[in-house]
Structures are given as C-alpha cells and as structure tokens.
Design an enzyme around this catalytic site. Structure first.
Site, short mmCIF file in Angstrom:
data_model
loop_
_atom_site.label_atom_id
_atom_site.label_comp_id
_atom_site.label_asym_id
_atom_site.label_seq_id
_atom_site.Cartn_x
_atom_site.Cartn_y
_atom_site.Cartn_z
N HIS A 166 0.84 -1.20 0.00
CA HIS A 166 0.00 0.00 0.00
C HIS A 166 0.88 1.25 0.00
O HIS A 166 2.06 1.17 0.26
CB HIS A 166 -0.96 0.03 1.20
N GLU A 192 -3.59 3.94 1.62
CA GLU A 192 -3.93 4.09 3.03
C GLU A 192 -3.90 5.58 3.35
O GLU A 192 -2.87 6.24 3.20
CB GLU A 192 -2.90 3.37 3.90
N HIS A 216 4.10 11.48 -5.23
CA HIS A 216 2.94 11.18 -6.07
C HIS A 216 2.64 9.70 -6.06
O HIS A 216 3.48 8.88 -5.70
CB HIS A 216 3.14 11.67 -7.52
#
Length: 128
Positions: free
Chosen positions: A8, A58, A75
């Site tokens: 994530h 997340e 980014h």
C-alpha cells in the site's frame, strides 16, 4: 528476495473524511475499511479497486498536521486507458491540475499530474 509486491501507499491527510470522499467520489476507488489506531490519535482508511492482489491506498489522519505543500508522498500513479478522457472528466469536477498539458514519453506512455485535497500529487498514467 523476500519482498513480493507493493502492499500500500500511505498518504498523510488533514481530513480523512474529505480525502476519503475525494478518492471514492472523484477517482472511483472503493473504501475497503477504516480503523482507529491504538494510540487514539490516528485514523486510517484503506481504499482500492477491489481487485485481488492490488496495491491499496492508506489515508492517515492525525499523524502530523504539518503537511508539506506537495503532501507527504510525492505522487502516486493510477493506470488509465485514456488519459485525455480522464483529464476532461476530472476538469469537469474542478480538480486542480499541476500543469494543463499531457506529457508523452519517448516510449509513447502519457501522463498528467493533478492534486488531491491536501496537495498530494496524483498521476494519471496511460501505458503505450
């Protein structure tokens, strides 16, 4: 090597509800779960496209409110089939673009950056 995949990307945000709405309503991700951190200060939200084995986003509220102008992650990149169509769709939703020009790389891939609610940079990326 033991590392298998990107699990994530954690993005620190000021307002988790505002950011969750942006990522779901504007970008089309699905809210997969929310958690309150055991320390009582941090709230977490996990988002994705409900695809098996995907990398999730997340959102983290309460860790550090002093966010840099570009957010805490430079980014994240989202794959799209048609970068121009997504650019037009997001423009109609008053999304702020870093530049108003799609860049084409030498290999034919195309991209453009826009900002999320806390100035985090998000890239629309069209593979060749």
């Amino acid at each position: 090597m033991a590392i298998k995949r990107l699990e994530h990307v954690g993005i620190m945000v000021k307002d988790i509800q505002k950011s969750t709405s942006f990522y779901t309503d504007v970008l089309g991700l699905k809210l997969k779960g929310e958690l309150d951190h055991p320390n009582g200060k941090i709230k977490l939200a996990f988002l994705g496209f409900e695809v098996e084995g995907e990398t999730e986003i997340e959102l983290i509220e309460g860790y550090n409110d002093a966010l840099h102008a570009e957010g805490k992650v430079h980014h994240i990149a989202l794959t799209v089939d048609d970068v121009e169509a997504e650019y037009e769709r997001l423009q109609s939703m008053d999304v702020k673009f870093v530049e108003n020009e799609i860049t084409t790389l030498p290999n034919g891939a195309r991209y453009i950056f826009f900002e999320g609610p806390d100035g985090e940079r998000i890239e629309l990326f069209e593979k060749n």
